[in-house]
Every structure is written in structure tokens, then in C-alpha cells.
Design a protein around this motif. Structure first.
Motif, PDB file in Angstrom:
ATOM      1  N   GLU A   1       6.567 -30.909 -21.386  1.00 13.23           N
ATOM      2  CA  GLU A   1       7.703 -31.150 -22.266  1.00 13.23           C
ATOM      3  C   GLU A   1       8.758 -32.106 -21.654  1.00 13.23           C
ATOM      4  O   GLU A   1       9.348 -31.780 -20.691  1.00 13.23           O
TER       5      GLU A   1
ATOM      6  N   GLY B   1      11.788 -32.866 -22.916  1.00 15.03           N
ATOM      7  CA  GLY B   1      12.859 -31.917 -23.071  1.00 15.03           C
ATOM      8  C   GLY B   1      13.183 -30.996 -21.985  1.00 15.03           C
ATOM      9  O   GLY B   1      12.303 -30.518 -21.394  1.00 15.03           O
TER      10      GLY B   1
ATOM     11  N   GLY C   1      11.560 -25.992 -27.885  1.00 19.23           N
ATOM     12  CA  GLY C   1      12.121 -26.260 -29.113  1.00 19.23           C
ATOM     13  C   GLY C   1      11.705 -27.543 -29.837  1.00 19.23           C
ATOM     14  O   GLY C   1      12.314 -27.618 -31.110  1.00 19.23           O
TER      15      GLY C   1
ATOM     16  N   ARG D   1      20.220 -28.777 -39.781  1.00 12.52           N
ATOM     17  CA  ARG D   1      19.525 -27.493 -40.543  1.00 12.52           C
ATOM     18  C   ARG D   1      18.235 -27.804 -41.074  1.00 12.52           C
ATOM     19  O   ARG D   1      17.822 -28.989 -41.407  1.00 12.52           O
TER      20      ARG D   1
HETATM   21  P1  FAD Z   1       8.517 -31.442 -32.222  1.00 14.40           P
HETATM   22  O1  FAD Z   1       9.288 -30.523 -32.674  1.00 14.40           O
HETATM   23  O2  FAD Z   1       9.027 -33.004 -32.790  1.00 14.40           O
HETATM   24  O3  FAD Z   1       8.316 -31.413 -30.703  1.00 14.40           O
HETATM   25  C1  FAD Z   1       7.476 -32.360 -30.014  1.00 14.40           C
HETATM   26  C2  FAD Z   1       7.792 -32.403 -28.625  1.00 14.40           C
HETATM   27  O4  FAD Z   1       7.039 -33.236 -27.754  1.00 14.40           O
HETATM   28  C3  FAD Z   1       9.193 -32.801 -28.408  1.00 14.40           C
HETATM   29  O5  FAD Z   1      10.137 -31.753 -27.717  1.00 14.40           O
HETATM   30  C4  FAD Z   1       9.066 -33.907 -27.426  1.00 14.40           C
HETATM   31  O6  FAD Z   1      10.143 -34.063 -26.301  1.00 14.40           O
HETATM   32  C5  FAD Z   1       7.885 -33.827 -26.826  1.00 14.40           C
HETATM   33  N1  FAD Z   1       6.911 -35.051 -26.303  1.00 14.40           N
HETATM   34  C6  FAD Z   1       6.841 -36.153 -27.064  1.00 14.40           C
HETATM   35  N2  FAD Z   1       6.303 -37.081 -26.472  1.00 14.40           N
HETATM   36  C7  FAD Z   1       6.282 -36.682 -25.086  1.00 14.40           C
HETATM   37  C8  FAD Z   1       5.604 -36.936 -23.696  1.00 14.40           C
HETATM   38  N3  FAD Z   1       5.042 -38.098 -23.916  1.00 14.40           N
HETATM   39  N4  FAD Z   1       5.733 -35.989 -22.567  1.00 14.40           N
HETATM   40  C9  FAD Z   1       6.020 -34.785 -22.752  1.00 14.40           C
HETATM   41  N5  FAD Z   1       6.736 -34.445 -24.020  1.00 14.40           N
HETATM   42  C10 FAD Z   1       6.763 -35.109 -25.111  1.00 14.40           C
HETATM   43  N6  FAD Z   1       9.830 -29.970 -41.064  1.00 14.40           N
HETATM   44  C11 FAD Z   1       9.710 -28.967 -42.104  1.00 14.40           C
HETATM   45  O7  FAD Z   1       8.706 -28.877 -42.490  1.00 14.40           O
HETATM   46  N7  FAD Z   1      10.749 -28.365 -42.791  1.00 14.40           N
HETATM   47  C12 FAD Z   1      12.095 -28.824 -42.299  1.00 14.40           C
HETATM   48  O8  FAD Z   1      13.165 -28.311 -42.825  1.00 14.40           O
HETATM   49  C13 FAD Z   1      12.262 -29.720 -41.086  1.00 14.40           C
HETATM   50  N8  FAD Z   1      13.529 -30.095 -40.825  1.00 14.40           N
HETATM   51  C14 FAD Z   1      13.460 -31.308 -39.700  1.00 14.40           C
HETATM   52  C15 FAD Z   1      15.042 -31.569 -39.487  1.00 14.40           C
HETATM   53  C16 FAD Z   1      15.060 -32.433 -38.552  1.00 14.40           C
HETATM   54  C17 FAD Z   1      16.656 -32.912 -38.278  1.00 14.40           C
HETATM   55  C18 FAD Z   1      13.888 -33.111 -38.051  1.00 14.40           C
HETATM   56  C19 FAD Z   1      14.376 -34.306 -37.089  1.00 14.40           C
HETATM   57  C20 FAD Z   1      12.804 -32.551 -38.591  1.00 14.40           C
HETATM   58  C21 FAD Z   1      12.439 -31.787 -39.200  1.00 14.40           C
HETATM   59  N9  FAD Z   1      11.355 -31.292 -39.808  1.00 14.40           N
HETATM   60  C22 FAD Z   1      11.034 -30.388 -40.765  1.00 14.40           C
HETATM   61  C23 FAD Z   1      10.071 -31.921 -39.297  1.00 14.40           C
HETATM   62  C24 FAD Z   1      10.019 -31.091 -37.773  1.00 14.40           C
HETATM   63  O9  FAD Z   1       9.682 -32.141 -36.839  1.00 14.40           O
HETATM   64  C25 FAD Z   1       8.761 -30.121 -37.988  1.00 14.40           C
HETATM   65  O10 FAD Z   1       9.223 -29.175 -38.699  1.00 14.40           O
HETATM   66  C26 FAD Z   1       8.457 -29.575 -36.717  1.00 14.40           C
HETATM   67  O11 FAD Z   1       9.639 -28.977 -35.775  1.00 14.40           O
HETATM   68  C27 FAD Z   1       7.563 -30.189 -35.555  1.00 14.40           C
HETATM   69  O12 FAD Z   1       6.997 -29.541 -34.332  1.00 14.40           O
HETATM   70  P2  FAD Z   1       6.388 -30.247 -33.336  1.00 14.40           P
HETATM   71  O13 FAD Z   1       6.003 -29.223 -32.289  1.00 14.40           O
HETATM   72  O14 FAD Z   1       5.048 -30.610 -34.231  1.00 14.40           O
HETATM   73  O15 FAD Z   1       7.055 -31.524 -32.916  1.00 14.40           O
END
Ligand code: FAD
Ligand code: NAP
Length: 542
Positions: free
Chosen positions: A37, A39, A43, A55
Motif C-alpha cells: 500500500e 499510503g 483505508g 463523506r
Molecule cells: P481505494 O480505496 O482507492 O484503495 C486503493 C489503494 O491502492 C489506495 O490506498 C492506493 O494508495 C493504493 N495504490 C494504488 N496504486 C498503488 C501502487 N502502485 N502501489 C501501492 N499502492 C497503490 N463509492 C461508493 O460506492 N460509494 C460512496 O459513497 C463513495 N464515496 C466516495 C467518496 C470519495 C471522496 C471518493 C474519492 C470515492 C468514493 N467512492 C464511493 C469510490 C471509492 O473509491 C470506493 O467506494 C472504494 O473506496 C474503493 O475501494 P478500493 O479498495 O477499490 O480502492
């Protein structure tokens, strides 16, 4: 001293909702796994997006892991608000990581820079900030909305104040009290930022290029009786969400906005508006995304709400969108955004009339004047869907770069795999429902599908899997065909890549619906991984 482990069954990139879920499932299969990760903590979205007002827009009770992760966590966790704020969602994800003891396999502060498929060994070599490790399976959980986009504004290096991108908000407190603040953008992020910043800053300038249709969120604290009722029927809730179009346990099945009288239509819209959030779109009429005339009725309803809320008629007119159908850009939920324009310290700047020319030492100059500001908040979005994947140098068979393969747009099968990149799986990859759904539901579906697939591969001695050319072409054609039947191609949205100069224009997510998509994925499995080439290699030593 023990030598650090450098060979794993699986490497997962990213520790948001997706990475946490995948790690839990991999552990359940008895596989060795390491999550990297970038970050400083787990999270994902909720680690990075700490801007004021952040939110969720999915209701908290649905913006959670289901019993597929843990029935105990589902029952013990209690959300405080209808749409939880960022600190609470981050606490939830920490609680998940701690309760399931996930952290011991997660390495934070470590970016994956590159990954190369070694054909002779049938393994992935993964280059991180501090090591090269190998894995049989490479699973990306990098987020559809995690590659922040900062447009190349001229003069940014000259600006002497502070500037922030909302997707990389500082961890230390940002005090905007008494400041003159510019917010650039009017998407879902800016709509949350503006009302919060307006209460601290002396003056807020909101730089708007495109007005959005913002829906009334109708946030409120959740009362214990409601929570108890939800917890008692969570199983049904998730089952409905999984079979639905958008991963939410509601949605009217078949009612045209044109099949009812204007009075009845108004009544139904008012009801949806009062319930709040996406109910306004999903629980009113089923043809809003497909029929321009039907869509126009909802668009006009929202414009009327804006005009009724914003006191200054000229400002209201600028805030009322007219250049695209409603819901062809992601509709933000608002919590006091339109009211904020009734404050003396909030000014709307119309970039259509006078675009930004340059940033200066003291502010922002548009073609007609300079706005002196102390801080600039860039709420300018993300290189969505593909950005977080192509920012890594992923190379498949024959050294083919993913970025090169996708130069004209992503090519995948089911949005979960791409030909030429054996044993690479993408959670909520492009061409899957992903951002056109309540994402935890789609994340769990992909996590389960991948885990079941790995289990199958190992049980059947299959050492590599990748899509066939026919399957990939067929899926791409299907994704495009389904998109073309909707109004979504009509707007310049990030959904179609229009926010990134030069990005190929196409709908990057699958709009065929979460339920039908799940059925298709299950059929592929039932037909022996139809559309995938399964190979037994002679050499697969670690
Ligand atoms: P993310 O939470 O984006 O996590 C991906 C992680 O991968 C990040 O921490 C990043 O640092 C890491 N990463 C990326 N590339 C690399 C790399 N090369 N090497 C190491 N680490 C890496 N969706 C909904 O369905 N409902 C909502 O209400 C909603 N609200 C949102 C609010 C905001 C402000 C934003 C920006 C998005 C929202 N979303 C919402 C979409 C949200 O992104 C997803 O709901 C969910 O958090 C995605 O989870 P994830 O684990 O797929 O990706
Ligand atoms: P966004 O929707 O892409 O909005 C970016 C904004 O910046 C747009 O208003 C855009 O204008 C403007 N912009 C971009 N480049 C510009 C330039 N060069 N000059 C002037 N204006 C410029 O990004 P976002 O608001 O961060 O939201 C992205 C997605 O994240 C959302 O759609 C949603 O899926 C998710 N999100 C969800 C929530 C939630 O659920 N609570 C909250 C925030 C974000 P144009 O429209 O003219 O391009």
C-alpha cells in the motif's frame, strides 16, 4: 535476523476496501499473500480524501462489507449517520483490519512501481519502492478513483499561497479560518467541500466550468431502532443489492416518466427528493438513463429545486445545468451546497464565460480579472479507472506494457482480466460495474470470483489463466453496445475519460447492471471458465 520473505502465492496492490477483502479471502484459501500500500495506513480512498466535508454518498448501512467478510463485524459495527463522514469510515476500515488481524500481511508506505510476468517461470516479478518480490498471482486493488488528477495550470509554481488536491489532503490540520479560498471544480468532491469551507473562510470563490445536478442528500443521524431493523434483515438486504442494477437494495423495475401525468410525475419526484440521495433517480422512473425526454423531466425538476434554493436568480441560473442530461455525469449528493451560495462570503465564478488563464503569485487570473486568494483547493478529480493501473509499469507476456495494450482504451474480459497478462486479476477493473455501483458490493463480488478461481486453478493443476482473444473482443463489444443504449455517452464526464486530455473516449465501466453482470460471471465459471485459456506449464518453480 530472519531473511525477509520474497516469494508469495499472491501479491495484492492496495489496501482499501478491495485489498482488505482480497487478503481475507486469500488467507481463507491458505495462500501466502502480501499487500503493498502506497499510503501510510490502510483505508484507500478514506485514507487519502480527508478534505473538509468528505463523506460517503452510498448510505453507510450499504457502504460496508457484508456477511461475506464477517457476520460478527456486520452485527457489531454501528454507523452514526445516514452518510458517514470520512473519519468514521476510516475507523471502520481500521476496525476490519484489526479484527481480522490483516495488518501483519500489509506493508504500507510502499508503492508498487512495476510488475513483469516471467514467462519461463510463470511468475510475476514485482518491483516495490524497496524490494523485488515474486508471486504466482498478481491482484490489483488499486482503486478506480485513486490516481489524483491535477490539471497542468500555468503558473502553479508561482503561487505563493498554499494549495491542496482533495485526493491528497494533508494529515495535519488545515486551518482556513479567515482566509480567501479558491475551490476549483464542482464535482462530488467540491460539492462537499464548499459548504464546510464557507463556514471557516473569509471568502470562498467557487470556480465552475460545468454545473452539476446535485441531489438532496437528506443526511441524518441513524436511530437505534432503525439500525436494529437493518441488522435483523441484513441477509435480505445484501441479496437484493447483489441482484440489483447498482448494488443498492432498491430501484424501481419498470415505470416510465412519460407514462404518468405531469402531476403524478411531480408527486413521485417530490417523494424521491424527500427520501433523498440516489432514491431520487432509482426509485422514481426506470427510463431516466435511456430516454432523453424522460430524462428532461427529472433535469427540469432539479433545476427548479436549484432556483427555489438560491436567492440570486443569476447565480441560480449559472448553477442550473443545461448542457447535459441528468445522471450522465456522476450526480453528487449535496448537504448545503446550494444554500452556501446565499452566503455573503461565497462567490460563483463562471469559467465558461471567463476561463482560467494562469495562476499568479497571489491568486488566479481568468481572462477578465484576477482573484486574490490565500489558498487554492483543487477538487479536480482523478484519472479514473485506468490511471492507477497504468501508472504502474505492468508488463505481460513478451514484455508487452499494459499501458501500450490499452493505448486506445482498456481491453479486458469481464473487467477482471486482460489477455497477455496471465494470472493478473483486477478488482473492479475497467469494463466491470465498479464505479457505476455501490462499490463494496462489486468489490466483494470480484474478491469472491477471484478467490473461487484460484481455488479452482489449484484444484485442477492449472498454472495459468488468461482471457482468449475472442472473449476479450466479445466483452469489449458488449460493454460498448450496452453503453450506447444509454444517455451516458452524451456528457463530457470522467466516466467516459473526458476529464483527461488525450484519454480515449468510451464508457470505462460496465452499465449492464450489477445483478446481470454477476450472473454472467457465474455462468463463465459454470461453463468451465468459458472464455479463458487455462494452461498447465511444465515449469512453475518459485
Ligand atoms: P481505494 O480505496 O482507492 O484503495 C486503493 C489503494 O491502492 C489506495 O490506498 C492506493 O494508495 C493504493 N495504490 C494504488 N496504486 C498503488 C501502487 N502502485 N502501489 C501501492 N499502492 C497503490 N463509492 C461508493 O460506492 N460509494 C460512496 O459513497 C463513495 N464515496 C466516495 C467518496 C470519495 C471522496 C471518493 C474519492 C470515492 C468514493 N467512492 C464511493 C469510490 C471509492 O473509491 C470506493 O467506494 C472504494 O473506496 C474503493 O475501494 P478500493 O479498495 O477499490 O480502492
Ligand atoms: P470530478 O467529478 O471529476 O470533478 C472535477 C471537477 O473539476 C469538475 O467540476 C471539472 O469540471 C473541474 N475541472 C477539472 N479540470 C478543470 C480545469 N482545468 N479547469 C476548471 N475546472 C476543472 O472529481 P470529484 O469531484 O473529485 O469526483 C470524482 C468522483 O469521486 C465522483 O464522481 C464520485 O464517484 C467520487 N466521489 C464520491 C463522493 C461521495 O460519494 N461522497 C465524494 C467525492 C467524490 P468539468 O465538469 O467541466 O470537467
Amino acid at each position: 535476523m530472519t531473511t525477509p520473505q520474497t516469494a508469495f502465492d499472491a501479491v495484492v496492490v492496495g489496501a482499501g476496501f478491495a485489498g482488505l477483502y482480497m487478503l481475507h479471502r486469500l488467507r481463507g484459501l491458505g495462500l501466502s499473500a502480501r499487500v503493498y500500500e502506497a499510503g501510510g495506513d490502510v483505508g484507500g480512498t478514506w485514507y487519502w480524501n480527508r478534505y473538509p466535508g468528505a463523506r460517503c454518498d452510498s448510505e453507510s448501512i450499504y457502504y460496508s462489507f457484508s456477511e461475506r467478510l464477517s457476520e460478527a463485524i456486520l452485527q457489531e459495527w454501528t454507523w452514526s449517520e445516514r452518510y458517514a463522514a470520512q473519519p468514521e469510515i476510516l475507523r471502520y476500515l481500521h476496525h476490519v483490519a484489526d479484527t481480522l488481524d490483516l495488518r501483519r500481511d500489509i506493508q504500507c508506505n510502499t508503492r508498487v512501481r512495476a510488475a513483469a510476468y516471467d514467462e519461463a517461470r510463470n511468475r510475476w516479478a514485482i518491483t516495490t519502492d524497496d524490494a523485488v518480490v515474486t508471486a504466482t498471482y498478481l491482484i490489483t486493488a488499486v482503486g478506480c478513483l485513486s490516481a489524483e488528477h491535477l490539471p497542468p495550470f500555468e503558473g502553479i509554481a508561482m503561487f505563493q499561497g498554499q494549495w491542496y488536491h482533495t485526493g491528497r489532503w494533508p494529515h495535519e490540520a488545515v486551518d482556513l479560518t479567515g482566509q480567501r479560498v479558491a475551490v476549483i471544480g464542482t464535482g462530488a468532491t467540491a460539492v462537499q467541500v464548499v459548504p464546510e469551507v464557507a463556514t471557516q473562510a473569509a471568502q470562498v470563490y467557487v470556480f465552475q466550468r460545468t454545473a452539476n445536478y446535485d441531489l438532496a442528500g437528506q443526511n441524518r443521524p441513524l436511530d437505534p431502532a432503525y439500525i436494529r431493523a437493518v441488522k435483523a434483515k441484513y441477509k435480505e438486504i445484501w441479496a437484493t443489492a447483489r441482484a440489483s442494477a447498482f448494488g443498492l437494495p432498491y430501484g424501481v423495475l419498470d415505470r416510465s416518466a412519460l407514462a404518468v401525468s405531469p402531476e403524478e410525475r411531480q408527486r413521485i419526484y417530490e417523494e424521491g427528493w424527500a427520501v433523498g440521495g440516489f432514491h431520487f433517480l432509482f426509485d422514481t422512473f426506470s427510463d431516466l438513463l435511456f430516454d432523453k425526454e424522460a430524462n428532461a423531466t427529472a433535469a427540469e425538476f432539479v433545476r427548479a429545486k436549484i432556483r427555489a434554493t438560491v436567492h440570486d436568480a443569476d447565480v441560480a441560473e449559472l448553477l442550473a445545468p443545461k448542457d447535459h442530461p441528468i445522471s450522465t455525469k456522476r450526480p453528487p449528493l449535496e448537504h448545503g451546497y446550494y444554500e452556501a451560495f446565499n452566503r455573503d462570503n461565497v462567490t460563483l465564478v463562471d469559467l465558461r464565460r471567463a476561463p482560467i488563464q494562469t495562476l499568479t503569485a497571489h491568486g488566479i487570473r481568468t481572462v477578465d480579472r484576477e482573484y486574490a486568494v490565500d489558498s487554492i483547493i483543487f477538487a479536480t478529480g482523478f484519472d479514473a479507472m485506468t490511471g492507477s493501473l497504468t501508472r504502474m509499469d505492468i508488463r505481460g507476456r513478451g514484455g508487452l506494457a499494459l499501458k501500450e495494450k490499452w493505448a486506445a482504451g482498456p481491453r479486458t474480459y469481464l473487467g477482471v482480466a486482460t489477455r497477455g497478462f496471465p494470472n493478473l486479476f483486477m478488482i473492479t477493473g475497467p469494463q466491470s460495474p465498479s464505479v457505476l455501483s455501490n462499490m463494496p458490493v462489486s468489490i466483494e463480488q470480484h474478491g469472491d470470483w477471484i478467490a473461487d478461481c484460484l481455488s479452482y486453478l489449484r484444484a485442477h493443476g492449472v498454472t495459468s489463466i488468461e482471457p482468449t482473444l475472442d472473449a476479450e473482443n466479445g466483452w469489449g463489444a458488449h460493454v460498448a453496445e450496452v453503453a450506447a443504449a444509454t444517455l451516458l455517452p452524451l456528457a463530457d464526464s470522467w466516466w467516459v475519460g473526458a476529464n483527461i486530455p488525450g484519454k480515449p473516449r468510451q464508457l470505462y465501466a460496465y452499465i449492464g447492471g450489477v445483478g446481470p453482470y454477476r450472473t454472467r460471471c457465474d455462468e463463465v465459471v459454470a461453463n468451465g471458465y468459458e472464455g479463458f485459456a487455462l494452461v498447465v506449464h511444465s515449469m512453475c518453480a518459485p
